[in-house]
Design a protein around this motif. Structure first.
Motif, PDB file in Angstrom:
ATOM      1  N   LEU A   1     -10.598  73.010 -10.112  1.00  0.00           N
ATOM      2  CA  LEU A   1      -9.671  72.074 -10.719  1.00  0.00           C
ATOM      3  C   LEU A   1      -8.308  72.748 -10.641  1.00  0.00           C
ATOM      4  CD1 LEU A   1      -9.319  69.418 -12.281  1.00  0.00           C
ATOM      5  CD2 LEU A   1      -9.699  70.714 -14.379  1.00  0.00           C
TER       6      LEU A   1
ATOM      7  N   ASP B   1      -3.959  72.627 -11.027  1.00  0.00           N
ATOM      8  CA  ASP B   1      -2.803  72.021 -11.670  1.00  0.00           C
ATOM      9  C   ASP B   1      -1.656  72.081 -10.671  1.00  0.00           C
ATOM     10  OD1 ASP B   1      -0.902  71.008 -13.333  1.00  0.00           O
ATOM     11  OD2 ASP B   1      -1.010  72.605 -14.826  1.00  0.00           O
TER      12      ASP B   1
ATOM     13  N   GLY C   1       0.028  67.567 -11.268  1.00  0.00           N
ATOM     14  CA  GLY C   1      -1.061  66.768 -11.802  1.00  0.00           C
ATOM     15  C   GLY C   1      -2.371  67.468 -11.511  1.00  0.00           C
TER      16      GLY C   1
ATOM     17  N   ILE D   1      -5.833  67.964  -9.907  1.00  0.00           N
ATOM     18  CA  ILE D   1      -6.566  67.525  -8.722  1.00  0.00           C
ATOM     19  C   ILE D   1      -7.765  68.445  -8.520  1.00  0.00           C
ATOM     20  CG2 ILE D   1      -4.571  66.488  -7.585  1.00  0.00           C
ATOM     21  CD1 ILE D   1      -4.378  68.987  -5.846  1.00  0.00           C
ATOM     22  N   ARG D   2      -8.696  67.988  -7.715  1.00  0.00           N
ATOM     23  CA  ARG D   2      -9.894  68.769  -7.405  1.00  0.00           C
ATOM     24  C   ARG D   2      -9.856  69.224  -5.953  1.00  0.00           C
ATOM     25  NH1 ARG D   2     -14.202  67.731 -11.182  1.00  0.00           N
ATOM     26  NH2 ARG D   2     -13.551  66.115 -12.631  1.00  0.00           N
ATOM     27  N   ALA D   3     -10.441  70.379  -5.726  1.00  0.00           N
ATOM     28  CA  ALA D   3     -10.636  70.879  -4.364  1.00  0.00           C
ATOM     29  C   ALA D   3     -12.006  71.533  -4.350  1.00  0.00           C
ATOM     30  CB  ALA D   3      -9.562  71.885  -3.982  1.00  0.00           C
TER      31      ALA D   3
END
Length: 88
Positions: A30, A32, A35, A37-39
Motif C-alpha cells: 500500500l 502513499d 493518494g 494506491i496498491r502495487a
C-alpha cells in the motif's frame, strides 16, 4: 475494532522486501503516492544507493521505498489504529 499488524522494533519494511525478493515471494504494498494506491508483484531489484531509494517489480513498476505504508499485511505505525475505550 480494526487492528493492523506493525513490524517489530527490529524489523523494517526493507527487511520484509528483501526477504520477499530472496524467496521469490509476492510483495503486496500500500503506497502513499498522491493518494493511497496498491502495487503488487515479484521484486526484480532493490536500489538503495540512489537519491530516492526504490524497488522495481517484475512488471516494470517502480516504487519509491519511502512511499510504502504497508507490505503483506504489515503496516507502518502511522497507519495502525489502536484505540482504547474507557467506557467498556
Amino acid at each position: 475494532m480494526n487492528i493492523r499488524t506493525t513490524p517489530s522494533i527490529n524489523e523494517t519494511f526493507l527487511e520484509i522486501l528483501i526477504n520477499c525478493k530472496e524467496r521469490k515471494r509476492n510483495a503486496a504494498m500500500l503506497l502513499d503516492a498522491k493518494g493511497m494506491i496498491r502495487a503488487e508483484g515479484l521484486i526484480r531489484a532493490i536500489y538503495l544507493d540512489v537519491p530516492k531509494p526504490y524497488l522495481e517489480l517484475e512488471s516494470g513498476i517502480k516504487v519509491i521505498i519511502k512511499t510504502i505504508r504497508a507490505v503483506n499485511g504489515y503496516f507502518s505505525p502511522s497507519f495502525s489504529e489502536y484505540h482504547v475505550s474507557r467506557n467498556r
